[in-house]
Design a protein around this motif. Structure first.
Motif, PDB file in Angstrom:
ATOM      1  N   GLU A 155      32.819  -7.824 -31.151  1.00  0.00           N
ATOM      2  CA  GLU A 155      34.202  -8.194 -30.833  1.00  0.00           C
ATOM      3  C   GLU A 155      35.093  -6.977 -30.651  1.00  0.00           C
ATOM      4  O   GLU A 155      34.983  -5.999 -31.379  1.00  0.00           O
ATOM      5  N   MET A 156      35.998  -7.076 -29.680  1.00  0.00           N
ATOM      6  CA  MET A 156      36.950  -5.991 -29.420  1.00  0.00           C
ATOM      7  C   MET A 156      38.349  -6.593 -29.354  1.00  0.00           C
ATOM      8  O   MET A 156      38.502  -7.764 -29.040  1.00  0.00           O
ATOM      9  N   ALA A 157      39.348  -5.773 -29.617  1.00  0.00           N
ATOM     10  CA  ALA A 157      40.738  -6.234 -29.473  1.00  0.00           C
ATOM     11  C   ALA A 157      41.599  -5.064 -29.044  1.00  0.00           C
ATOM     12  O   ALA A 157      41.280  -3.919 -29.365  1.00  0.00           O
ATOM     13  N   GLU A 158      42.678  -5.371 -28.294  1.00  0.00           N
ATOM     14  CA  GLU A 158      43.612  -4.292 -27.972  1.00  0.00           C
ATOM     15  C   GLU A 158      45.021  -4.817 -27.820  1.00  0.00           C
ATOM     16  O   GLU A 158      45.258  -5.976 -27.475  1.00  0.00           O
ATOM     17  N   ASP A 159      45.997  -3.941 -28.125  1.00  0.00           N
ATOM     18  CA  ASP A 159      47.420  -4.200 -27.932  1.00  0.00           C
ATOM     19  C   ASP A 159      47.957  -2.971 -27.229  1.00  0.00           C
ATOM     20  O   ASP A 159      47.822  -1.861 -27.744  1.00  0.00           O
ATOM     21  N   VAL A 160      48.563  -3.158 -26.095  1.00  0.00           N
ATOM     22  CA  VAL A 160      48.976  -1.999 -25.299  1.00  0.00           C
ATOM     23  C   VAL A 160      50.428  -1.614 -25.612  1.00  0.00           C
ATOM     24  O   VAL A 160      51.317  -2.454 -25.608  1.00  0.00           O
ATOM     25  N   GLU A 161      50.625  -0.330 -25.907  1.00  0.00           N
ATOM     26  CA  GLU A 161      51.974   0.210 -26.125  1.00  0.00           C
ATOM     27  C   GLU A 161      52.454   0.803 -24.807  1.00  0.00           C
ATOM     28  O   GLU A 161      51.849   1.744 -24.295  1.00  0.00           O
ATOM     29  N   GLY A 162      53.502   0.237 -24.228  1.00  0.00           N
ATOM     30  CA  GLY A 162      54.023   0.789 -22.988  1.00  0.00           C
ATOM     31  C   GLY A 162      55.538   0.855 -23.038  1.00  0.00           C
ATOM     32  O   GLY A 162      56.181  -0.014 -23.633  1.00  0.00           O
ATOM     33  N   TYR A 163      56.117   1.901 -22.478  1.00  0.00           N
ATOM     34  CA  TYR A 163      57.573   1.982 -22.342  1.00  0.00           C
ATOM     35  C   TYR A 163      57.937   2.499 -20.963  1.00  0.00           C
ATOM     36  O   TYR A 163      57.285   3.412 -20.448  1.00  0.00           O
ATOM     37  N   SER A 164      58.964   1.912 -20.378  1.00  0.00           N
ATOM     38  CA  SER A 164      59.450   2.428 -19.104  1.00  0.00           C
ATOM     39  C   SER A 164      60.638   3.341 -19.367  1.00  0.00           C
ATOM     40  O   SER A 164      61.304   3.237 -20.412  1.00  0.00           O
ATOM     41  N   ARG A 165      60.910   4.194 -18.406  1.00  0.00           N
ATOM     42  CA  ARG A 165      62.069   5.088 -18.497  1.00  0.00           C
ATOM     43  C   ARG A 165      63.358   4.299 -18.776  1.00  0.00           C
ATOM     44  O   ARG A 165      64.137   4.663 -19.658  1.00  0.00           O
ATOM     45  N   SER A 166      63.557   3.179 -18.075  1.00  0.00           N
ATOM     46  CA  SER A 166      64.830   2.462 -18.242  1.00  0.00           C
ATOM     47  C   SER A 166      64.939   1.814 -19.623  1.00  0.00           C
ATOM     48  O   SER A 166      66.020   1.743 -20.203  1.00  0.00           O
ATOM     49  N   GLU A 167      63.806   1.377 -20.169  1.00  0.00           N
ATOM     50  CA  GLU A 167      63.849   0.814 -21.532  1.00  0.00           C
ATOM     51  C   GLU A 167      64.246   1.877 -22.550  1.00  0.00           C
ATOM     52  O   GLU A 167      64.954   1.602 -23.524  1.00  0.00           O
ATOM     53  N   ILE A 168      63.767   3.098 -22.340  1.00  0.00           N
ATOM     54  CA  ILE A 168      64.087   4.180 -23.282  1.00  0.00           C
ATOM     55  C   ILE A 168      65.539   4.623 -23.089  1.00  0.00           C
ATOM     56  O   ILE A 168      66.269   4.826 -24.059  1.00  0.00           O
TER      57      ILE A 168
END
Ligand code: IPM
Ligand code: MN
Length: 361
Positions: A155-168
């Protein structure tokens, strides 16, 4: 003036702490002469049990038609094995996302009267501290792609951390603007030595800082920040950070004030509508026992008066009443100190309401 407040009590201690906040608000509204129309809505496990979903459409419709949301807490072991979309936490995450409440303010203040309730040694807390965590609330790993699958070796699992310039950019502006009203220092917390998202975070925060030259900016890695808040919390003014780092750091800071039960929060987007909730969870073991500390929720109601309704004097009267009650040494068990008077949820609420008056700011 009548303010429409959607009231989402939720699970565990949620109903008790929200009832406390409402009874203080009742006193405040009569003293400061405005009306609050409460509109109770179902959220969390309580909503799941009645409606089969933690965030029913009726709740969202009512929230959209209200001026703000007063939120208790959600979750409990009873609902722990539900699929992600049905879990009680989906209620608060969905509300934040629906309102695009990207800016989460979590003030952590040491009340001098509670110095001995802090786990920190006296020589550290005697300087006091007044920190406001500005946590990005609708992006990052909380809302990135998630999946669990059967990989070649199990079994594998993932949660992706992403941020856009405008969100920051938009959360950084909130932090700098807040710092302008305070001690003009922002500490941006990231993990730029390891994470791509943090490197973008640092670059964008640096650029936005150009618009606020009168504010000092420093960058700090999250691991160091966790250590520094314990070593010397007085060095911080505004802490700007991502969704997950802010979640963790605000729990840590809350404990330095004496108890997680003391910390309020305000979550807003670009408009006046906000979600106001204590930072603590549903604490099922304390529920229904008149033992929970309602002050985090009462202070959240105060933040609602200030940030959503512009009732500044009324908001200050709540902070004043709480200080008064601490000066008189009334404590709930979570912050109980030797020479104090131990009281329950209802009694501390009554004492705070009793001390609400005009002319205290
Ligand atoms: C908080 C809580 C929530 C969060 C949970 C209940 C989803 O821990 O408000 O800090 O992680 O944001
Ligand atoms: Mn949390």
């Amino acid at each position: 003036m009548t303010y429409k407040v959607a009231v989402a009590k939720g699970d565990g201690v949620g109903p008790e702490v929200v009832d406390s906040a409402m009874s203080v608000l009742d006193k405040v509204s009569s003293v400061f002469e405005f009306e609050i129309e409460y509109r109770e809505v179902l959220v969390g496990g309580a909503a799941y049990d009645r409606m089969g979903t933690p965030l029913p459409k009726e709740t969202l419709d009512m929230v959209k038609d209200s001026d703000s949301v007063l939120f208790g807490a959600v979750g409990g072991s009873k609902w722990d094995n539900l699929p992600h979309e049905s879990r009680p936490e989906k209620a608060i995450l969905g509300l934040r996302k629906t309102l695009d409440a990207y800016s989460n303010l979590r003030p952590g203040i040491l009340y001098p009267q509670l110095k001995d309730a802090s786990p920190l040694k006296n020589h550290i807390v005697e300087k006091g501290f007044d920190i406001c965590v500005v946590r990005e609330l609708v992006g990052g790993i909380y809302f990135g792609r998630k999946r669990t699958w059967e990989g070649e070796s199990g079994e594998m699992a993932e949660d992706v951390e992403g941020y856009s310039r405008s969100e920051i950019e938009r959360i950084a502006r909130k932090a700098f603007q807040l710092a302008q009203l305070r001690r003009r220092k922002v500490t941006s917390v990231d993990k730029a030595n390891v994470l791509h998202t943090s490197r973008l975070w640092r670059k964008v925060v640096q650029e936005v800082h150009g618009e606020y030259p009168e504010v000092d900016l420093e960058h700090m890695y999250i691991d160091n920040a966790c250590m520094q808040v314990v070593r010397d919390p007085s060095q911080f003014d505004v802490i700007l950070t991502s969704n997950i780092f802010g979640d963790i750091l605000s729990d840590e800071i809350s404990m330095l004030t004496g108890s997680i039960g003391l910390l309020p929060s305000a979550s807003m987007g670009d408009g006046k509508k906000g979600i106001y909730e204590p930072i603590h969870g549903s604490a099922p073991d304390l529920a229904g026992k008149d033992r929970v500390n309602p002050i985090g929720t009462i202070l959240s109601a105060g933040m609602m008066l200030e940030h959503s309704f512009g009732e500044i004097e009324a908001a200050r009267s709540i902070e004043y009443a709480i200080k008064k009650v601490f000066e008189e040494k009334y404590h709930t068990e979570d912050v109980f100190m030797e020479d104090g008077k131990l009281v329950g949820t209802k009694e501390i609420t009554r004492l705070i309401a009793m001390n609400i008056e005009k002319g205290t700011n």
